[in-house]
Design a protein around this motif. Sequence first.
Motif: not given
Length: 180
Positions: A46-48, A53-54, A59-61, A92-95
């Motif tokens: 948290a808080p990131y 996580q969402k 995101y679908a690779v 973009e980072t989670p992707r």
Amino acid sequence: MKHTCTLLLMLTSLFSFSQEFNKEIKMENGQTFMVGKINLDGLSTAPYAQWFQKGMEDYAVDQSLVDLFKKDLKAYHIQLFLGTWCGDSRRETPRIIKILEAAEFPMDQLEIVALDRRKEQYKKSPTDEEKGLNIIKVPTLIFFRDGKEVNRIVESPLESLEEDMAQIILNKPYTPHYAY
């Protein structure tokens, strides 16, 4: 005694040269953001974690595109410059991370650097990892091979992250946004 002194000297050197990961800055308004080298553990707290996580879950690779460059990607070192305060970085980072995981990329070859948002330090890191790399927008994903920059994705992909990464890794013509 001589060995003890040598050991103490080595440990002191090691700790003085090691860098703290996931360093946080707290603004007067209570907002926090990370600066310097960060890792996935930092993004998962948290808080990131709320946006990270969402973003990973949503995101679908495109695995068929990832399969095109998966093998060759392992020859690269990647630097990801982001702002934990930046909407584009949060998108973009989670992707990017999910694609790298789908490609079975060795994460020890990924360096993630969070840049500052304060006016006097804007888009800088405490230890200058961005110096000389012309980071003008975040996120910036830079691909290095044999110590030399091959190409980069700046702020957002031209087509999709998978398509843009395939173009770079497969040595196809690719000019990122804000090319310098």
